[in-house]
Design an enzyme around this catalytic site. Sequence first.
Site, PDB file in Angstrom:
ATOM      1  CG  LEU A 157       9.840 -17.394  -2.249  1.00  0.00           C
ATOM      2  CD1 LEU A 157       9.365 -17.450  -0.792  1.00  0.00           C
ATOM      3  CD2 LEU A 157      10.548 -16.055  -2.489  1.00  0.00           C
TER       4      LEU A 157
ATOM      5  CG  HIS B 290       0.100   2.129  -9.222  1.00  0.00           C
ATOM      6  ND1 HIS B 290      -0.128   1.698  -7.932  1.00  0.00           N
ATOM      7  CD2 HIS B 290      -0.979   2.882  -9.561  1.00  0.00           C
ATOM      8  CE1 HIS B 290      -1.288   2.182  -7.505  1.00  0.00           C
ATOM      9  NE2 HIS B 290      -1.815   2.912  -8.473  1.00  0.00           N
TER      10      HIS B 290
ATOM     11  CG  ASP C 253      -2.057   0.954   1.110  1.00  0.00           C
ATOM     12  OD1 ASP C 253      -2.288   1.462  -0.005  1.00  0.00           O
ATOM     13  OD2 ASP C 253      -2.730   1.211   2.125  1.00  0.00           O
TER      14      ASP C 253
HETATM   15  C1  IPE Z   1      -0.869   0.458  -3.989  1.00  0.00           C
HETATM   16  O1  IPE Z   1      -1.025   1.654  -3.387  1.00  0.00           O
HETATM   17  C2  IPE Z   1      -1.973  -0.520  -3.871  1.00  0.00           C
HETATM   18  C3  IPE Z   1      -2.530  -0.951  -5.170  1.00  0.00           C
HETATM   19  C4  IPE Z   1      -3.799  -1.000  -5.368  1.00  0.00           C
HETATM   20  C5  IPE Z   1      -1.639  -1.351  -6.242  1.00  0.00           C
HETATM   21  P1  IPE Z   1      -2.310   2.622  -3.485  1.00  0.00           P
HETATM   22  O2  IPE Z   1      -2.677   2.829  -4.895  1.00  0.00           O
HETATM   23  O3  IPE Z   1      -3.381   2.096  -2.607  1.00  0.00           O
HETATM   24  O4  IPE Z   1      -1.673   3.942  -2.898  1.00  0.00           O
HETATM   25  P2  IPE Z   1      -2.338   4.973  -1.879  1.00  0.00           P
HETATM   26  O5  IPE Z   1      -2.935   4.189  -0.769  1.00  0.00           O
HETATM   27  O6  IPE Z   1      -3.360   5.732  -2.640  1.00  0.00           O
HETATM   28  O7  IPE Z   1      -1.185   5.821  -1.440  1.00  0.00           O
HETATM   29 MG    MG Z   2      -3.981   2.408  -0.738  1.00  0.00          MG
END
Ligand code: IPE
Ligand code: MG
Length: 227
Positions: A114, A19, A2
């Site tokens: 893994l 991303h 996140d």
């Molecule tokens: C990555 O972070 C999670 C995914 C869905 C790929 P976010 O997109 O949730 O980033 P924030 O929470 O808005 O900072």
């Molecule tokens: Mg998020």
Amino acid sequence: MDGNGRWAKKFHRPRTYGHRVGMQNIWPTILAIKKQKIKYASFYCFSTENWNRPTQEVDFLIKFPVDLFNTKKRDKYLKNDIKVIWIGRRDKLPKETREAIEEMEDLTKDCKSLIFNICIDYGSFNEIEHATKLLLKDYINSKKNIEEFSINELFNKLYTKDSPPVDLLIRTSGEQRLSNFMLLQVSYAELYFTNKHWPEFCEKDLELAIDSFNNRDRRFGEIRNVK
Ligand code: IPE
Ligand code: MG
């Protein structure tokens, strides 16, 4: 995983930049996990709820596995003996994404060091619905007695049927919730929250999480090891 969006915002960059850097952080983290001799690792990359984000962002997120597993990057999974397993719903994603992940599953099917569970279009509610349908069909087709049902039968129908329950769950970027992630599998997991955003999560952060895990008393509802 996140915090990609918030991390990008700090640098006045678009969310998709976050991303992209986040996705690039998967491989070094896999290597750091392998170094710790951990046998199973699951990465929550795209949830069944993430479809509700703006189209441009969804488009990026549902196609990133094509790049993650492109022909130049495939061999390192084999060389490092890493088995890729797709955890999630398979019928909604674009064909090229589906093929990219399924080809990796096939290519790495005999790897053992893994297990890398890549959770894409994953949500616990969907997983439980899917598993329950499979179970109900079994029961109906074989006229099995419902009284014989045990929770283990449900576990054996989950996407994660080849992985043990979760020991340690790490959530980045300061949020303290499960967000529909492996609700059954984390029943006795130790939870670890860090303020680091996913793109900046590094080996040191993983070590801190593992140190914290190693200092927990896991009692599983019993009274053993009480300090
Ligand atoms: C990555 O972070 C999670 C995914 C869905 C790929 P976010 O997109 O949730 O980033 P924030 O929470 O808005 O900072
Ligand atoms: Mg998020």
